[in-house]
Design a protein around this motif. Sequence first.
Motif, PDB file in Angstrom:
ATOM      1  N   PHE A   1      46.206  81.395  74.675  1.00 38.12           N
ATOM      2  CA  PHE A   1      45.744  80.392  73.725  1.00 38.12           C
ATOM      3  C   PHE A   1      44.513  80.850  72.964  1.00 38.12           C
ATOM      4  CE2 PHE A   1      43.283  76.201  73.328  1.00 38.12           C
ATOM      5  CZ  PHE A   1      43.828  75.916  72.089  1.00 38.12           C
ATOM      6  N   ARG A   2      43.482  81.319  73.695  1.00 38.68           N
ATOM      7  CA  ARG A   2      42.195  81.625  73.064  1.00 38.68           C
ATOM      8  C   ARG A   2      42.240  82.911  72.255  1.00 38.68           C
ATOM      9  NH1 ARG A   2      39.815  76.833  72.946  1.00 38.68           N
ATOM     10  NH2 ARG A   2      39.847  75.829  75.001  1.00 38.68           N
ATOM     11  N   LYS A   3      42.773  83.963  72.852  1.00 35.88           N
ATOM     12  CA  LYS A   3      42.783  85.270  72.187  1.00 35.88           C
ATOM     13  C   LYS A   3      44.030  85.494  71.341  1.00 35.88           C
ATOM     14  CE  LYS A   3      40.011  87.531  75.782  1.00 35.88           C
ATOM     15  NZ  LYS A   3      39.966  88.657  76.778  1.00 35.88           N
ATOM     16  N   GLY A   4      45.111  84.820  71.717  1.00 34.24           N
ATOM     17  CA  GLY A   4      46.359  84.993  70.987  1.00 34.24           C
ATOM     18  C   GLY A   4      46.520  83.991  69.868  1.00 34.24           C
ATOM     19  N   CYS A   5      46.760  82.743  70.225  1.00 36.28           N
ATOM     20  CA  CYS A   5      47.061  81.707  69.232  1.00 36.28           C
ATOM     21  C   CYS A   5      45.912  81.457  68.260  1.00 36.28           C
ATOM     22  CB  CYS A   5      47.433  80.409  69.930  1.00 36.28           C
ATOM     23  SG  CYS A   5      48.889  80.524  70.998  1.00 36.28           S
ATOM     24  N   LEU A   6      44.712  81.238  68.802  1.00 35.78           N
ATOM     25  CA  LEU A   6      43.598  80.863  67.935  1.00 35.78           C
ATOM     26  C   LEU A   6      43.096  82.013  67.069  1.00 35.78           C
ATOM     27  CD1 LEU A   6      41.491  78.488  70.219  1.00 35.78           C
ATOM     28  CD2 LEU A   6      43.265  77.925  68.540  1.00 35.78           C
TER      29      LEU A   6
ATOM     30  N   PHE B   1      44.360  68.922  72.830  1.00 38.44           N
ATOM     31  CA  PHE B   1      45.711  68.651  72.333  1.00 38.44           C
ATOM     32  C   PHE B   1      46.317  69.917  71.728  1.00 38.44           C
ATOM     33  CE2 PHE B   1      48.753  66.954  69.147  1.00 38.44           C
ATOM     34  CZ  PHE B   1      49.649  66.403  70.055  1.00 38.44           C
ATOM     35  N   ARG B   2      45.500  70.705  71.030  1.00 39.37           N
ATOM     36  CA  ARG B   2      46.013  71.980  70.517  1.00 39.37           C
ATOM     37  C   ARG B   2      46.468  72.875  71.669  1.00 39.37           C
ATOM     38  NH1 ARG B   2      41.397  71.783  66.937  1.00 39.37           N
ATOM     39  NH2 ARG B   2      42.046  71.309  64.796  1.00 39.37           N
ATOM     40  N   SER B   3      45.734  72.823  72.780  1.00 33.88           N
ATOM     41  CA  SER B   3      46.129  73.652  73.918  1.00 33.88           C
ATOM     42  C   SER B   3      47.465  73.201  74.493  1.00 33.88           C
ATOM     43  CB  SER B   3      45.040  73.628  74.999  1.00 33.88           C
ATOM     44  OG  SER B   3      45.058  72.430  75.748  1.00 33.88           O
ATOM     45  N   GLU B   4      47.770  71.910  74.380  1.00 32.71           N
ATOM     46  CA  GLU B   4      49.071  71.433  74.850  1.00 32.71           C
ATOM     47  C   GLU B   4      50.193  71.940  73.946  1.00 32.71           C
ATOM     48  OE1 GLU B   4      49.804  69.720  77.717  1.00 32.71           O
ATOM     49  OE2 GLU B   4      47.727  70.254  78.130  1.00 32.71           O
ATOM     50  N   LEU B   5      49.941  71.980  72.653  1.00 34.03           N
ATOM     51  CA  LEU B   5      50.910  72.591  71.744  1.00 34.03           C
ATOM     52  C   LEU B   5      51.086  74.067  72.078  1.00 34.03           C
ATOM     53  CD1 LEU B   5      49.812  71.001  68.339  1.00 34.03           C
ATOM     54  CD2 LEU B   5      51.842  70.421  69.681  1.00 34.03           C
ATOM     55  N   ALA B   6      49.970  74.710  72.439  1.00 33.25           N
ATOM     56  CA  ALA B   6      50.029  76.135  72.785  1.00 33.25           C
ATOM     57  C   ALA B   6      50.756  76.359  74.108  1.00 33.25           C
ATOM     58  CB  ALA B   6      48.618  76.721  72.852  1.00 33.25           C
ATOM     59  N   TRP B   7      50.661  75.404  75.043  1.00 32.53           N
ATOM     60  CA  TRP B   7      51.410  75.540  76.297  1.00 32.53           C
ATOM     61  C   TRP B   7      52.913  75.568  76.019  1.00 32.53           C
ATOM     62  CZ3 TRP B   7      50.930  76.979  81.173  1.00 32.53           C
ATOM     63  CH2 TRP B   7      51.966  76.683  82.053  1.00 32.53           C
ATOM     64  N   ARG B   8      53.341  74.774  75.062  1.00 28.62           N
ATOM     65  CA  ARG B   8      54.748  74.814  74.653  1.00 28.62           C
ATOM     66  C   ARG B   8      55.108  76.200  74.112  1.00 28.62           C
ATOM     67  NH1 ARG B   8      57.435  73.678  69.708  1.00 28.62           N
ATOM     68  NH2 ARG B   8      59.568  72.902  70.022  1.00 28.62           N
ATOM     69  N   GLU B   9      54.210  76.779  73.313  1.00 28.82           N
ATOM     70  CA  GLU B   9      54.434  78.133  72.792  1.00 28.82           C
ATOM     71  C   GLU B   9      54.478  79.145  73.945  1.00 28.82           C
ATOM     72  OE1 GLU B   9      54.341  78.970  69.174  1.00 28.82           O
ATOM     73  OE2 GLU B   9      54.665  76.795  69.028  1.00 28.82           O
ATOM     74  N   PHE B  10      53.575  78.998  74.906  1.00 27.35           N
ATOM     75  CA  PHE B  10      53.508  79.896  76.054  1.00 27.35           C
ATOM     76  C   PHE B  10      54.802  79.836  76.856  1.00 27.35           C
ATOM     77  CE2 PHE B  10      51.711  80.687  80.473  1.00 27.35           C
ATOM     78  CZ  PHE B  10      51.555  82.059  80.298  1.00 27.35           C
TER      79      PHE B  10
END
Length: 475
Positions: free
Chosen positions: A149-154, A273-282
Motif C-alpha cells: 500500500f505505502r510503497k506500491g499503491c501510493l 478507507f483508501r487502505s481498504e481499497l488497497a487490500w482489495r488490490e492486494f
Amino acid sequence: MNDVAIHWFRQDLRLSDNPALCKACERGGLLPIYILDDVTAGPDAMGAASRWWLHEALAMLNRQLGGHLRLYRGDARQIIPALAKSYGASSVSWTRCYEPWRVKRDKEIVDRLQALNSESIRLNGSLLWEPWDIKKQDGTPYKVFTPFFRKGCLQAIPPAAPMAAPEKIEYASALADDGAVALASLGLLPDIAWHEQMVPHWDIGEEGASKALERFLEEGLNGYKSGRDFPSLPHVSRLSPYLHWGHISPNQIWHALEALEEGDIPARDMDHFRSELAWREFSHSLLYYNQDLATKPLQNKFAQLEWRDDPVALTAWQKGKTGIPIVDAGMRELWQTGYMHNRVRMIVASFLVKNLRTDWRKGEAWFWDTLVDADLANNAASWQWVAGCGADAAPYFRIFNPVLQAEKFDPEGHYIRRFVPELASLPNKYLFQPWTAPEPVLSRAGVTLGQTYPLPIVDLKASREAALEAYHALS
C-alpha cells in the motif's frame, strides 16, 4: 454504421467509467452480451447468493441498455467466436478479470478471435492498478500488505479519472437465431425462496451503487477508522458487492474521495478507507501470482495441519446455532442479508478455524455460496489471513475470543439483539455469554438454554488450547 462491435459484459455491469464498453461504442454498432459460463468456471462457478444478485443485475442492465442486452449460456470459448463470425464483428471487447480460470479462458478466446480477424479489446475496469503494475523494486510481487500500500499503491501513477457513460449508443441489429436466451432460462434464482429475505437490503445496479457511495461519504466516512469495527454503527460502506459486480468502479470511489473538501474528513479516516481499497488490490495481486490461493495455503507448513471433521459443528456454525451469540449473529446476518460486517467476519472465521478446528476451505466455500460480494480473490485471501497461513497473515496463535470481541465491539448488544432476538431480553452482563447467567435471569428473559437457544458447542478456553497445541506440532 455497418461494423459490429461486441461488448462482453462480465463483472463490469455498468455504463459509466467502462473503458472497454466505450471503446466498443467507438468501433461500430454495439452488440452487448452476457454469457453465463459454468463450463470453464468449474469449481469456481458462482454460489447461490451471487446468482440471485446477478439475475437482478442483468435485468437492471438490460433496462439501461434499452432492452438490447443479449444473454447466452454455455462455454464462452465457443460462444464468443461463433457470435463474432455470425455478426462479422470487427471487435470484441471486455473488461479484464483475474481469476485463473478466466485468464486461461480469455487467452484461448483471443487466439480464436485472431483466427477470425476480429480484434479483441481487453481493458482494465475493475482495479485501481493492474496486478503487474504494483511490484517491488526487484520486480517481484509484494507479499506484505503495508509496503504494498505505502510503497506500491501510493507511489504509483494515480488512478485514472472516471470516464462518462457513452452519450449515445448505436445498437447492432440482433439475429433471431444466434442462441440468445431469456433471463429466466439462465436459472439463476434459487429453487427455494431463501433469496427473498435479501431483497430489502439492497438496491442492485449502477444507480444503487452511486447512492451507496453517496450515503457512505455523508454518513459513514467521518469516524471510519475506529467506527468500522462496530457492527451496529454506520461506518461501513457496504460497497463490496457493487465493486465485485462492477456497478461502480474503484476509480470512481477513489476520485470521489479526492473530490471531498480538505478538512471535511479527518485524514486518518480517508487514509484507512483508501487502505481498504488497497487490500482489495492486494488480494487480487495474491490471486494473480498464486493461482491456487483458494485451495492451497501460501505457507506450506500449514498443509500438514490436522483438521477436525465434525459435520454437526460445521452445520451449527453455518446456521448460526453455535451457542456463542456474536458468532450466531454474524452467521444469521449472512443468511438473511447475503452480507456480514467485516469485524464479525473475522470473529466467525477465527471461531471456525481455531475453536472448531475446521479446515478454512470449508468456511471459504460457505461464504462463496452465501455472500453477495463473494469474490475469489478477497474471499480466499481473507480466509487465509484469518487461518494464519496466507501472505502477511494474522499469526495462527492470534485467536479471537468471541466473548471479549462482542463486549468490545457490540458493548450495548444492539447487533446481537437484532440477529439473535431470542436473547434480546437478557441484560448486557450475560448477553455475550448466556451460559453464565443464573437460572432466574434466564427465566425472566424467556431463555431456556438447550431449547430456545443452544448451549455452546465448544468450550472456548479448551478449544483455544487445543488449537495452539496443533499449531506448535507444526514447528
